[in-house]
Design a protein around this motif. Sequence first.
Motif, PDB file in Angstrom:
ATOM      1  N   LYS A  40       0.833  -1.198   0.000  1.00 50.86           N
ATOM      2  CA  LYS A  40       0.000   0.000   0.000  1.00 50.86           C
ATOM      3  C   LYS A  40       0.874   1.259   0.000  1.00 50.86           C
ATOM      4  CE  LYS A  40      -3.940   1.455   2.717  1.00 50.86           C
ATOM      5  NZ  LYS A  40      -4.582   1.164   4.011  1.00 50.86           N
ATOM      6  N   LEU A  41       1.915   1.220   0.830  1.00 51.69           N
ATOM      7  CA  LEU A  41       2.821   2.374   0.913  1.00 51.69           C
ATOM      8  C   LEU A  41       3.392   2.754  -0.437  1.00 51.69           C
ATOM      9  CD1 LEU A  41       4.984   1.697   4.114  1.00 51.69           C
ATOM     10  CD2 LEU A  41       3.576   3.728   3.675  1.00 51.69           C
ATOM     11  N   HIS A  42       3.661   1.742  -1.263  1.00 49.02           N
ATOM     12  CA  HIS A  42       4.347   1.998  -2.524  1.00 49.02           C
ATOM     13  C   HIS A  42       3.432   1.869  -3.736  1.00 49.02           C
ATOM     14  CE1 HIS A  42       8.149   2.283  -0.520  1.00 49.02           C
ATOM     15  NE2 HIS A  42       7.875   1.195   0.143  1.00 49.02           N
ATOM     16  N   GLU A  54      10.600 -12.212  -1.027  1.00 50.94           N
ATOM     17  CA  GLU A  54      11.018 -13.597  -0.794  1.00 50.94           C
ATOM     18  C   GLU A  54      12.179 -14.016  -1.696  1.00 50.94           C
ATOM     19  OE1 GLU A  54       7.973 -15.551   1.913  1.00 50.94           O
ATOM     20  OE2 GLU A  54       8.656 -16.774   0.271  1.00 50.94           O
ATOM     21  N   ALA A  55      12.495 -13.178  -2.654  1.00 54.27           N
ATOM     22  CA  ALA A  55      13.600 -13.534  -3.555  1.00 54.27           C
ATOM     23  C   ALA A  55      14.934 -13.381  -2.827  1.00 54.27           C
ATOM     24  CB  ALA A  55      13.571 -12.625  -4.776  1.00 54.27           C
ATOM     25  N   ASP A  56      15.951 -13.848  -3.450  1.00 55.53           N
ATOM     26  CA  ASP A  56      17.275 -13.779  -2.846  1.00 55.53           C
ATOM     27  C   ASP A  56      17.640 -12.322  -2.566  1.00 55.53           C
ATOM     28  OD1 ASP A  56      19.838 -13.783  -2.046  1.00 55.53           O
ATOM     29  OD2 ASP A  56      20.559 -15.125  -3.617  1.00 55.53           O
ATOM     30  N   ILE A  57      17.565 -11.968  -1.313  1.00 54.37           N
ATOM     31  CA  ILE A  57      17.715 -10.579  -0.909  1.00 54.37           C
ATOM     32  C   ILE A  57      19.148 -10.082  -1.111  1.00 54.37           C
ATOM     33  CG2 ILE A  57      18.259 -11.074   1.492  1.00 54.37           C
ATOM     34  CD1 ILE A  57      15.681  -8.476   0.552  1.00 54.37           C
ATOM     35  N   PRO A  62      24.610  -5.857  -3.332  1.00 49.79           N
ATOM     36  CA  PRO A  62      25.656  -6.596  -4.044  1.00 49.79           C
ATOM     37  C   PRO A  62      27.056  -6.384  -3.465  1.00 49.79           C
ATOM     38  CG  PRO A  62      24.759  -4.814  -5.388  1.00 49.79           C
ATOM     39  CD  PRO A  62      23.937  -4.863  -4.157  1.00 49.79           C
ATOM     40  N   MET A  63      27.224  -5.339  -2.655  1.00 51.23           N
ATOM     41  CA  MET A  63      28.558  -5.129  -2.093  1.00 51.23           C
ATOM     42  C   MET A  63      28.984  -6.286  -1.185  1.00 51.23           C
ATOM     43  SD  MET A  63      25.975  -3.330  -0.745  1.00 51.23           S
ATOM     44  CE  MET A  63      25.133  -2.985   0.796  1.00 51.23           C
ATOM     45  N   THR A  64      28.015  -7.059  -0.682  1.00 54.24           N
ATOM     46  CA  THR A  64      28.388  -8.171   0.198  1.00 54.24           C
ATOM     47  C   THR A  64      28.874  -9.376  -0.584  1.00 54.24           C
ATOM     48  OG1 THR A  64      26.186  -9.131   0.194  1.00 54.24           O
ATOM     49  CG2 THR A  64      26.680  -7.511   1.923  1.00 54.24           C
ATOM     50  N   ILE A  65      28.635  -9.386  -1.869  1.00 49.90           N
ATOM     51  CA  ILE A  65      29.126 -10.512  -2.669  1.00 49.90           C
ATOM     52  C   ILE A  65      29.788  -9.935  -3.909  1.00 49.90           C
ATOM     53  CG2 ILE A  65      27.686 -12.471  -1.974  1.00 49.90           C
ATOM     54  CD1 ILE A  65      25.677 -11.529  -4.161  1.00 49.90           C
ATOM     55  N   GLY A  66      30.929  -9.313  -3.618  1.00 53.84           N
ATOM     56  CA  GLY A  66      31.567  -8.425  -4.564  1.00 53.84           C
ATOM     57  C   GLY A  66      31.595  -8.871  -6.003  1.00 53.84           C
ATOM     58  N   ARG A  67      31.997 -10.124  -6.236  1.00 54.24           N
ATOM     59  CA  ARG A  67      32.205 -10.514  -7.628  1.00 54.24           C
ATOM     60  C   ARG A  67      30.917 -10.437  -8.430  1.00 54.24           C
ATOM     61  NH1 ARG A  67      34.850 -16.060  -7.363  1.00 54.24           N
ATOM     62  NH2 ARG A  67      34.373 -16.087  -9.607  1.00 54.24           N
ATOM     63  N   GLU A  77      15.544  -1.023  -7.483  1.00 51.94           N
ATOM     64  CA  GLU A  77      15.032  -0.012  -6.559  1.00 51.94           C
ATOM     65  C   GLU A  77      13.835  -0.479  -5.768  1.00 51.94           C
ATOM     66  OE1 GLU A  77      14.458   3.960  -7.775  1.00 51.94           O
ATOM     67  OE2 GLU A  77      16.427   4.089  -8.717  1.00 51.94           O
ATOM     68  N   ASP A  78      12.971  -1.231  -6.419  1.00 52.39           N
ATOM     69  CA  ASP A  78      11.816  -1.771  -5.696  1.00 52.39           C
ATOM     70  C   ASP A  78      12.256  -2.574  -4.476  1.00 52.39           C
ATOM     71  OD1 ASP A  78      10.009  -0.656  -7.329  1.00 52.39           O
ATOM     72  OD2 ASP A  78       9.324  -2.509  -8.291  1.00 52.39           O
ATOM     73  N   ARG A  79      13.278  -3.369  -4.698  1.00 51.64           N
ATOM     74  CA  ARG A  79      13.727  -4.236  -3.610  1.00 51.64           C
ATOM     75  C   ARG A  79      14.262  -3.436  -2.431  1.00 51.64           C
ATOM     76  NH1 ARG A  79      16.601  -9.496  -6.309  1.00 51.64           N
ATOM     77  NH2 ARG A  79      14.654 -10.535  -6.760  1.00 51.64           N
ATOM     78  N   VAL A  80      15.034  -2.435  -2.722  1.00 52.15           N
ATOM     79  CA  VAL A  80      15.590  -1.607  -1.646  1.00 52.15           C
ATOM     80  C   VAL A  80      14.451  -0.931  -0.897  1.00 52.15           C
ATOM     81  CG1 VAL A  80      17.063   0.348  -1.075  1.00 52.15           C
ATOM     82  CG2 VAL A  80      17.747  -1.227  -2.896  1.00 52.15           C
ATOM     83  N   LYS A  81      13.546  -0.336  -1.649  1.00 52.93           N
ATOM     84  CA  LYS A  81      12.402   0.342  -1.030  1.00 52.93           C
ATOM     85  C   LYS A  81      11.619  -0.630  -0.148  1.00 52.93           C
ATOM     86  CE  LYS A  81      10.147   1.880  -4.611  1.00 52.93           C
ATOM     87  NZ  LYS A  81       9.237   2.526  -5.559  1.00 52.93           N
ATOM     88  N   ILE A  82      11.398  -1.799  -0.689  1.00 51.43           N
ATOM     89  CA  ILE A  82      10.571  -2.774   0.038  1.00 51.43           C
ATOM     90  C   ILE A  82      11.264  -3.245   1.312  1.00 51.43           C
ATOM     91  CG2 ILE A  82       9.756  -5.173  -0.123  1.00 51.43           C
ATOM     92  CD1 ILE A  82       8.839  -4.409  -2.992  1.00 51.43           C
TER      93      ILE A  82
END
Lengths: 206, 206
Positions: A40-42, A54-57, A62-67, A77-82
């Motif tokens: 609703k917020l978005h 539920e997807a692979d967060i 991506p900085m945590t899995i550099g390669r 962007e949707d994912r970050v917002k969510i």
Amino acid sequence: MRIITIGREFGSGGRELGKRLADTLHIPCYDRQIIEEVAKLHGLAPDHVERISEADIRTIYPMTIGRRFYAAPMINEDRVKIAVSQQEVIKKLARQGDCVIVGRCADIILRDMHPLNLFVYADEDSKVARCLERAENGETRKMILQQMRKIDRDRAAFHELLTDKKWGEKETYHLCINTSGKEIKQLIHALAEYARHWFDSQEEKM
Amino acid sequence: MRIITIGREFGSGGRELGKRLADTLHIPCYDRQIIEEVAKLHGLAPDHVERISEADIRTIYPMTIGRRFYAAPMINEDRVKIAVSQQEVIKKLARQGDCVIVGRCADIILRDMHPLNLFVYADEDSKVARCLERAENGETRKMILQQMRKIDRDRAAFHELLTDKKWGEKETYHLCINTSGKEIKQLIHALAEYARHWFDSQEEKM
């Protein structure tokens, strides 16, 4: 405030356990409602939010899995917002009063509110049997196992982004409940008692 | 028959939990009594039996760690006798009726009797604090930590000789209880309820 969080392996009955526990304690259980509020917020469809959350967060950080970052930047962007909204919604709901929250790293997001953190697990056969009961036509054991492993892997990865406490390791929780071969409703009365006493002793200390 | 076994990390309060749980359920708790019966069988002092049965049990089965066997054969007849007798005593006690058994791999030894297997654990600070409360003069945190690690290592090794289920991993148990920052007596009522319901649902299935 008495907040109960429920971490759970896919197929272990954790969602049902959360709902029944909340009913027994006469408090709300937040699960799907979190998704609906975020949607609703978005101005997004709840199903879209559910799929993304539920997807692979890891793909949103991506900085945590550099390669992987360099190979194929996948910031969405949707994912970050969510992810951010989900944390805010969880905190808002928890501040409204006693509740049960299923999944979504609520144990970590709400750690300052001193929740009782439960983890629900089961052996593979029990989990597959539970999934098969509610499976759509044509879902096989093999398909369920694949889905189970992926979802639990994603949950662990999400948890580990927020904390160094490991998802699914007993040290992260106050009580770990094996539901193998059990019906969830058989465990609820005892768990509700456990929760009541746990919070009573917590409040005595304060 | 309602048998409850208790695995526990050193310093987590597992022994006290077993005793209190048994009292609440009005059934016997076997712990020290196992040692005493084994000692009597062999005409040994209970303290000697306790010392031997708590030592690194791997040394009595050198075939499982081949190189060590050849390097330094350490079979000790007392140890073999004690390990075998301990299993027999545990089975005999369990057959007498409902009970709680603390430690000594009772979860594995009694698996055919379908016990409820609990595991009691806590964070390091809580365990050290619990040990310091009952420590003799001059025992330091460092000494306690060393002792704790050795004893838990020995317990895990003993367990792994009897089964491929790992000591201390949640999958091995029906319920894992984190006692960090808690007094044991605060958890007993809820655990007793949990045990009652667990056995009720077990018997319904049979």
